[in-house]
Write a protein that holds these residues in place. Structure first.
Motif, mmCIF file in Angstrom:
data_model
loop_
_atom_site.group_PDB
_atom_site.id
_atom_site.type_symbol
_atom_site.label_atom_id
_atom_site.label_comp_id
_atom_site.label_asym_id
_atom_site.label_seq_id
_atom_site.Cartn_x
_atom_site.Cartn_y
_atom_site.Cartn_z
ATOM 1 N N VAL A 157 -29.682 1.823 -46.028
ATOM 2 C CA VAL A 157 -28.533 1.602 -45.158
ATOM 3 C C VAL A 157 -28.602 2.658 -44.054
ATOM 4 O O VAL A 157 -28.819 3.839 -44.336
ATOM 5 N N ILE A 158 -28.419 2.241 -42.796
ATOM 6 C CA ILE A 158 -28.355 3.209 -41.698
ATOM 7 C C ILE A 158 -26.882 3.548 -41.459
ATOM 8 O O ILE A 158 -26.043 2.658 -41.347
ATOM 9 N N LEU A 159 -26.592 4.835 -41.417
ATOM 10 C CA LEU A 159 -25.229 5.312 -41.207
ATOM 11 C C LEU A 159 -25.168 6.155 -39.941
ATOM 12 O O LEU A 159 -25.876 7.151 -39.808
ATOM 13 N N ASN B 279 -20.984 2.391 -38.844
ATOM 14 C CA ASN B 279 -20.440 3.564 -38.149
ATOM 15 C C ASN B 279 -19.222 4.106 -38.878
ATOM 16 O O ASN B 279 -18.247 3.395 -39.107
ATOM 17 N N ILE B 280 -19.305 5.373 -39.291
ATOM 18 C CA ILE B 280 -18.154 6.089 -39.842
ATOM 19 C C ILE B 280 -18.138 7.445 -39.149
ATOM 20 O O ILE B 280 -19.061 8.249 -39.321
ATOM 21 N N ASP B 281 -17.120 7.698 -38.353
ATOM 22 C CA ASP B 281 -17.022 8.902 -37.533
ATOM 23 C C ASP B 281 -16.703 10.136 -38.380
ATOM 24 O O ASP B 281 -15.636 10.225 -38.976
ATOM 25 N N ILE B 282 -17.631 11.086 -38.417
ATOM 26 C CA ILE B 282 -17.447 12.301 -39.224
ATOM 27 C C ILE B 282 -16.264 13.134 -38.738
ATOM 28 O O ILE B 282 -15.650 13.869 -39.505
ATOM 29 N N TYR B 283 -15.891 13.010 -37.456
ATOM 30 C CA TYR B 283 -14.766 13.780 -36.929
ATOM 31 C C TYR B 283 -13.420 13.324 -37.497
ATOM 32 O O TYR B 283 -12.411 13.974 -37.285
ATOM 33 N N LYS B 284 -13.393 12.216 -38.227
ATOM 34 C CA LYS B 284 -12.129 11.724 -38.777
ATOM 35 C C LYS B 284 -11.743 12.425 -40.076
ATOM 36 O O LYS B 284 -10.743 12.075 -40.694
ATOM 37 N N GLY B 285 -12.526 13.404 -40.495
ATOM 38 C CA GLY B 285 -12.157 14.234 -41.639
ATOM 39 C C GLY B 285 -11.961 13.473 -42.933
ATOM 40 O O GLY B 285 -12.890 12.876 -43.462
ATOM 41 N N GLN B 286 -10.725 13.507 -43.463
ATOM 42 C CA GLN B 286 -10.442 12.862 -44.745
ATOM 43 C C GLN B 286 -10.730 11.362 -44.697
ATOM 44 O O GLN B 286 -11.220 10.794 -45.664
ATOM 45 N N GLU B 287 -10.445 10.727 -43.577
ATOM 46 C CA GLU B 287 -10.724 9.289 -43.443
ATOM 47 C C GLU B 287 -12.228 9.028 -43.576
ATOM 48 O O GLU B 287 -12.655 8.032 -44.158
ATOM 49 N N PHE B 288 -13.040 9.952 -43.048
ATOM 50 C CA PHE B 288 -14.498 9.857 -43.186
ATOM 51 C C PHE B 288 -14.875 9.872 -44.668
ATOM 52 O O PHE B 288 -15.634 9.028 -45.139
ATOM 53 N N LEU B 289 -14.303 10.820 -45.417
ATOM 54 C CA LEU B 289 -14.599 10.918 -46.853
ATOM 55 C C LEU B 289 -14.118 9.679 -47.601
ATOM 56 O O LEU B 289 -14.812 9.179 -48.493
ATOM 57 N N ASP B 290 -12.935 9.178 -47.228
ATOM 58 C CA ASP B 290 -12.404 7.965 -47.871
ATOM 59 C C ASP B 290 -13.343 6.776 -47.650
ATOM 60 O O ASP B 290 -13.586 5.984 -48.566
ATOM 61 N N GLU B 291 -13.855 6.651 -46.422
ATOM 62 C CA GLU B 291 -14.774 5.551 -46.106
ATOM 63 C C GLU B 291 -16.098 5.709 -46.868
ATOM 64 O O GLU B 291 -16.673 4.730 -47.339
ATOM 65 N N LEU B 292 -16.573 6.952 -46.995
ATOM 66 C CA LEU B 292 -17.806 7.193 -47.756
ATOM 67 C C LEU B 292 -17.648 6.736 -49.202
ATOM 68 O O LEU B 292 -18.562 6.163 -49.780
ATOM 69 N N GLU B 293 -16.473 6.992 -49.766
ATOM 70 C CA GLU B 293 -16.232 6.636 -51.169
ATOM 71 C C GLU B 293 -16.327 5.124 -51.408
ATOM 72 O O GLU B 293 -16.567 4.688 -52.532
ATOM 73 N N LYS B 294 -16.167 4.332 -50.347
ATOM 74 C CA LYS B 294 -16.252 2.869 -50.484
ATOM 75 C C LYS B 294 -17.701 2.384 -50.499
ATOM 76 O O LYS B 294 -17.968 1.233 -50.824
ATOM 77 N N LEU B 295 -18.632 3.258 -50.119
ATOM 78 C CA LEU B 295 -20.042 2.864 -50.041
ATOM 79 C C LEU B 295 -20.714 2.917 -51.412
ATOM 80 O O LEU B 295 -20.285 3.651 -52.302
ATOM 81 N N ASP B 296 -21.781 2.176 -51.561
ATOM 82 C CA ASP B 296 -22.560 2.135 -52.800
ATOM 83 C C ASP B 296 -23.431 3.389 -52.875
ATOM 84 O O ASP B 296 -24.350 3.570 -52.081
ATOM 85 N N LYS B 297 -23.142 4.269 -53.831
ATOM 86 C CA LYS B 297 -23.868 5.540 -53.936
ATOM 87 C C LYS B 297 -25.298 5.373 -54.431
ATOM 88 O O LYS B 297 -26.075 6.319 -54.428
ATOM 89 N N ASN B 298 -25.643 4.174 -54.880
ATOM 90 C CA ASN B 298 -27.005 3.932 -55.359
ATOM 91 C C ASN B 298 -27.972 3.536 -54.248
ATOM 92 O O ASN B 298 -29.163 3.395 -54.478
ATOM 93 N N LYS B 299 -27.438 3.353 -53.047
ATOM 94 C CA LYS B 299 -28.312 3.000 -51.930
ATOM 95 C C LYS B 299 -28.870 4.268 -51.276
ATOM 96 O O LYS B 299 -28.405 5.374 -51.536
ATOM 97 N N ASN B 300 -29.868 4.082 -50.426
ATOM 98 C CA ASN B 300 -30.484 5.192 -49.699
ATOM 99 C C ASN B 300 -29.935 5.175 -48.277
ATOM 100 O O ASN B 300 -30.054 4.170 -47.584
#
Length: 102
Positions: free
Chosen positions: A19-21, A39-60
């Motif tokens: 996956v390209i991020l 696209n997930i904007d790192i400048y969004k802080g907590q929202e960035f982390l929340d969006e990351l949590e929705k992603l499949d951690k088993n992907k590269n």
């Protein structure tokens, strides 16, 4: 893991679990982006982390930004919350010579 432009693209193309991020702002993405990137904007802080949590951690994840700083930070954050395989694009899209959406 930091990869050169050539390594990053070659590895991505041969990775069936890739996956390209893009961690830049929406404005930056509109100017130029790598095709098929999420696209997930790192400048969004907590929202960035929340969006990351929705992603499949088993992907590269092949992560990029403008020059490589934000994407490196994103890779470190992703590692802390359980992502095992993240690859930072050294030089970011500034040095990118592969395909783009413009």
């Amino acid at each position: 893991m930091n990869l050169s432009q050539e390594q990053w693209w070659e590895q991505y193309q041969n990775d069936t679990n890739a996956v390209i991020l893009d961690v830049r702002t929406e404005e930056e993405v509109e100017e130029k982006s790598i095709p098929n990137a999420i696209n997930i904007d790192i400048y969004k802080g907590q929202e960035f982390l929340d969006e990351l949590e929705k992603l499949d951690k088993n992907k590269n994840y092949y992560v990029y930004c403008k020059a490589g700083g934000r994407s490196n930070q994103a890779c470190l954050l992703m590692g802390q919350i359980g992502f095992e395989n993240t690859f930072n694009l050294l030089g970011g899209i500034t040095e990118w010579e592969g395909p783009v959406n413009e």
